[in-house]
Structure formats: structure tokens, C-alpha cells
Design a protein around this motif. Structure first.
Motif, PDB file in Angstrom:
ATOM      1  N   VAL A   1      19.910   5.469  10.523  1.00  0.00           N
ATOM      2  CA  VAL A   1      19.712   4.564  11.428  1.00  0.00           C
ATOM      3  C   VAL A   1      19.626   3.000  10.804  1.00  0.00           C
ATOM      4  O   VAL A   1      18.923   2.812   9.847  1.00  0.00           O
ATOM      5  CB  VAL A   1      18.463   4.693  12.217  1.00  0.00           C
ATOM      6  CG1 VAL A   1      17.889   3.819  13.274  1.00  0.00           C
ATOM      7  CG2 VAL A   1      18.458   6.269  12.879  1.00  0.00           C
TER       8      VAL A   1
ATOM      9  N   LEU B   1      18.137   5.027  19.571  1.00  0.00           N
ATOM     10  CA  LEU B   1      17.909   6.120  19.061  1.00  0.00           C
ATOM     11  C   LEU B   1      18.525   7.165  19.529  1.00  0.00           C
ATOM     12  O   LEU B   1      19.055   8.354  19.169  1.00  0.00           O
ATOM     13  CB  LEU B   1      16.383   6.542  18.499  1.00  0.00           C
ATOM     14  CG  LEU B   1      15.524   5.592  17.542  1.00  0.00           C
ATOM     15  CD1 LEU B   1      14.199   5.911  17.445  1.00  0.00           C
ATOM     16  CD2 LEU B   1      16.200   5.687  16.560  1.00  0.00           C
TER      17      LEU B   1
ATOM     18  N   VAL C   1      15.929  12.334  13.453  1.00  0.00           N
ATOM     19  CA  VAL C   1      15.825  12.225  14.932  1.00  0.00           C
ATOM     20  C   VAL C   1      16.649  13.429  15.356  1.00  0.00           C
ATOM     21  O   VAL C   1      17.800  13.608  15.282  1.00  0.00           O
ATOM     22  CB  VAL C   1      16.359  11.143  15.786  1.00  0.00           C
ATOM     23  CG1 VAL C   1      16.403  11.369  17.329  1.00  0.00           C
ATOM     24  CG2 VAL C   1      15.733  10.016  15.228  1.00  0.00           C
TER      25      VAL C   1
END
Length: 468
Positions: A330, A344, A379
Motif C-alpha cells: 500500500v 484499501l 488486508v
């Protein structure tokens, strides 16, 4: 010795802010566009080379070309007011000191070292701080050789931009190979050293050798792997092919393997096009024949690679060429992050769609991963649990090894772009690791290290970016 490939040598030529107008491909830009580009390049580091300009950028697609976005300053990377002030100074030929002071003022607000990465990760030898090293996770030490704190070309998204703008107080760098060796003698919990930067492979081989070869002696048998983070394979493949000390570099790689260490090049490939050239593919083959494993990683970058088919294409090509897809990161909370950030939820969607397009051999990639204060947080995706829509999260690296692989949940937020934007699900007041993280900061002791650390000033507790 891996054979040389029949690639014509190329002399390296770099372009920086003061020579940006000498790039012939930019001649079509209007005066205001050129001025804006120069203004941004004064604040954020700019450096590009002739290989990137001539082989990777498709100039007929500029400004939307992804490699152009990856390497050239864009006006939107600065706040409008900051950009206009700099452009006014440039128009009136203000003194260099005045322009530099304005640039410094902007740089100080761009979060150069968020979340205590200097204070909380820096190891010590007794009372002596080691500013050119990072020890965040128990098994891994990062080392920043001072001669490797630049790159063949700069990525516009780079979260380590503070290494390149002339502010020594913001740099991580070490000239002391012996300090690294002594630290490793005292810390047998460390099994892996990552040489990083900048780009360590900007250094001459004789200098790189002075750092690596001491670690190959029997006293460091607890050290099982040596990693080198590099963008050279994409931005200057001649480093492995035709540069004067290319053969010596490959011999050094062979030496590491003969010493029984795993050698991994952590290669940054941000777009499939970086793998398309004959030079890039020849460099990769030559590195592999020297015994190194090439593992690939990149952040998810808006304007550059924020589409699942690009990641799927890149992973397939990497597997075909013998490389191992490793990470999708990220984009981090520093520099011009707002220009590049991807929510996200969208990042998880892109990662999942890309995985669905490739075979299991390419699903070695992990992501989307945030390298935040407590650790690397993956995630896993979005799910509905107990009637609540949540992010499913998991540590794949952590300050406290007991947090590893433990799933936890955050309330779904479609706009969230970083861990600090998230709140615990199911009415919890805080995430499970936050009390222990406060103890780590308060006591200056973490399960990652084999000794107490010198007490220093307090740092931000949670949610922002850390280095690796």
C-alpha cells in the motif's frame, strides 16, 4: 562466471532538476508546464536517466504514460498554493537561497519520517546509536550503506524521498561496516540482513563487497540470508550486463552462494513494461545464473499500476522469467501520497482480481500490505461478520512475534487509505495489539530485540508508516 549477453553497452547519463530542460522529449511542453515541473522537482527529488527516457517511456502517450508518471514530476503532487508560490519565485528569478528556503518549508510538512521510524527502529551498540540501521523485526536488520543512498532514477512515489533532497538530518546512512558486523555478533536472533537505500547497487562492486564479504565468515553462521533492495534491474539493467564492474558484481553474488547464504535481490518492478526490454530480461537471467533469487515487489500506485490486469500481466511475466512475485504494498503516508494513494477497499479488490487471473505459481505475492508502526498488516479483504461489514486484517510481520498471523477486524470504510484511518469493529475500543505497542514505546523494549534499548524521546504510537 555467467556469460555476458550481447547487449550493446550504454553510457549512463542522468538528468536532474537543473538539466530537466535539456531532455529533448520535453520540448513540446508549454512554458507553464515546464515551470510547474521545475517547481515540483525542487521540492521532491527528480532524477531520470537516458535508458528510462529512451526505452521505457512511450512519449506519444505522455502525460498519461505510466512510466512518465512514475519518474517525472507532476503539478498535482504539491498543494496548489505551494506550487504557485514556487512558480512565482522561479518567474522572477528569485535568489537560490530564497527558493531553497521555500522548498524546505514544504518538505518539512511532507511527513519525511512518520511514526517514529528514526526513534523506534534505530538499534544501539551499548549507548551508541546506529543511525544507518533499522531493527524493527526480530529476524531482520536493514542496513543503509552511505554510498548507496541514491538511485539510477527516482520514483515519484518514493516514501524514502527524504534520502535524496540534501537534508542530512533526514537521512539514514552508515559508513561503518564494522558496526553492522558487531551488532550481528551480539544479536544471534537476526537471520537476515537487507541492504537498502536508495539503491545499494548504485555503488561500485568493490564498495558493496566491503560490506557483504565480512558477513560470510563462519562467526555469522546464524545469518542465513542476505537481501539487496534494488530498482537497478528495471532502471539500469546495464549494471549487471556491460558496466565496467558488472562481472565483478556477479562474482560477488556467486561468492555469497558459495558461503552457504541465500542471496535475494528484492527487485522493484512497478509496471509490466519494465520487464519487456531485452536488457531487462538479460539482466534478470544473468543474476539468476549467479545464484541469486529475484523476488519482486512494488506498491499499488494510482496513475501507474492501479488495475488488476497490469498486476496479473506483471506476475505472469515474472514467473515466466524465473522471478518470484513477493509483495504488493500500500502506498505510504509520506511525500506526494495523496496523488498516488488507492483506498484499501479498492486495493484489496485489485489484488483479488489479479490473483484470479494467474496460476498458483504467481500467487506467492502477498498484499495489499501496509508497513505500519506495529508491523506489516495484510488486508485480507472485505467480509460481513456478525452483521457488520468489516476489513479482515492480519499481521504477516510484527514488532511482537506473538502478533504474527493473528486476524483482526476493522470497520469498513470505503475512503480509508491507511491503517490509521481504520477503527476496530464490533464496538471494540482499540485493536488487540495497541496496549502492548504502548508498552513497547514506553519501555523502549520490544520482543524483536535481544537486549534493552536506550531510552529516547516518545514517538507517535500507531498507524503511520515505517521502513520495512
Amino acid at each position: 562466471m555467467p556469460p555476458r549477453h550481447r547487449i550493446k553497452p550504454r553510457s549512463y547519463r542522468a538528468f536532474r532538476p537543473h538539466t530537466i530542460t535539456r531532455i529533448p522529449q520535453l520540448a513540446h511542453l508549454g512554458p507553464e508546464e515546464t515551470l510547474a515541473m521545475k517547481a515540483v522537482s525542487i521540492v521532491l527529488p527528480f532524477k531520470v536517466n537516458n535508458y528510462v527516457i529512451e526505452e521505457l517511456i512511450r512519449w506519444q502517450e505522455v502525460p498519461d504514460d505510466p512510466i512518465y508518471q512514475l519518474t517525472f514530476p507532476q503539478a498535482e503532487m504539491l498543494e496548489r498554493g505551494d506550487l504557485e508560490r514556487l512558480m512565482r519565485l522561479l518567474r522572477r528569478n528569485a535568489p537560490r537561497e530564497t527558493i531553497q528556503a521555500e522548498a524546505r518549508r514544504i518538505q518539512e510538512r511532507l511527513n519525511p519520517h512518520p511514526a517514529g521510524q528514526i526513534e523506534l527502529n534505530m538499534p544501539h551498540l551499548g549507548d551508541k546509536a546506529l543511525p544507518g540501521m533499522q531493527h524493527k523485526y526480530r529476524e531482520t536488520v536493514l542496513f543503509f550503506p552511505s554510498q548507496g543512498q541514491t538511485c539510477h532514477a527516482y520514483c515519484t512515489y518514493c516514501f524514502r524521498w527524504a534520502q535524496f533532497v540534501g537534508l542530512d538530518k533526514l537521512k539514514f546512512a552508515s559508513r561503518e561496516a564494522e558496526s553492522l558486523a558487531e551488532y550481528l555478533r551480539r544479536h544471534h536472533e537476526v537471520s537476515s540482513v537487507l541492504f537498502t537505500g536508495g539503491d545499494p547497487l548504485i555503488m561500485k562492486t568493490r564498495i558493496l563487497r566491503s560490506y557483504i564479504e565480512p558477513l560470510l565468515s563462519p562467526e555469522f553462521e546464524h545469518l542465513t540470508s542476505i537481501r539487496i533492495g534494488t530498482k537497478a534491474m528495471a532502471y539500469w539493467p546495464y549494471r549487471f550486463l556491460t558496466d565496467p564492474d558488472a562481472d565483478d558484481l556477479l562474482k560477488l553474488f556467486e561468492r555469497v552462494r558459495r558461503a552457504g547464504k541465500h542471496l535475494a535481490l528484492m527487485a522493484h518492478y512497478s509496471h509490466p513494461r519494465e520487464l519487456d526490454t531485452a536488457e531487462a530480461q538479460a539482466a534478470l537471467r544473468r543474476v539468476q545464473r549467479a545464484g541469486a533469487v529475484v523476488r519482486t515487489q512494488a506498491p499499488l500506485i494510482r496513475h501507474v499500476n492501479d488495475a488488476s490486469h497490469l498486476w496479473a500481466d506483471m506476475w505472469r511475466q515474472q514467473v515466466q522469467l524465473g522471478a518470484v512475485p513477493y509483495y504488493m504494498f500500500v502506498e505510504r503516508d509520506t511525500g506526494p501520497k495523496n496523488y498516488f494513494e488507492v483506498p484499501l477497499a479498492r486495493a484489496a479488490e485489485i489484488f483479488g482480481q489479479a490473483c484470479s487471473r494467474v496460476s498458483g505459481l504467481a500467487r506467492t505475492a502477498r498484499g495489499p500490505s501496509m508497513s505500519a508502526t506495529p508491523g506489516k498488516v495484510l488486508v485480507e479483504g472485505v467480509a460481513r461478520v456478525k452483521g457488520e461489514q468489516v476489513f479482515v486484517l492480519r499481521f504477516i510481520q510484527a514488532r511482537d512475534p506473538e502478533w504474527m498471523q493473528r486476524p483482526f477486524f476493522a470497520r469498513f470504510d470505503p475512503e480509508a487509505t491507511w491503517l490509521s484511518d481504520l477503527r476496530p469493529a464490533f464496538g471494540a475500543r482499540e485493536f488487540f495489539f495497541e496496549p502492548a505497542l504502548r508498552e513497547i514505546v514506553d519501555s523502549q523494549r520490544a520482543a524483536a530485540w535481544g537486549e534493552h534499548r536506550v531510552r529516547r524521546r516518545r514517538v507517535a504510537l500507531f498507524g503511520h508508516v515505517e521502513w520495512e
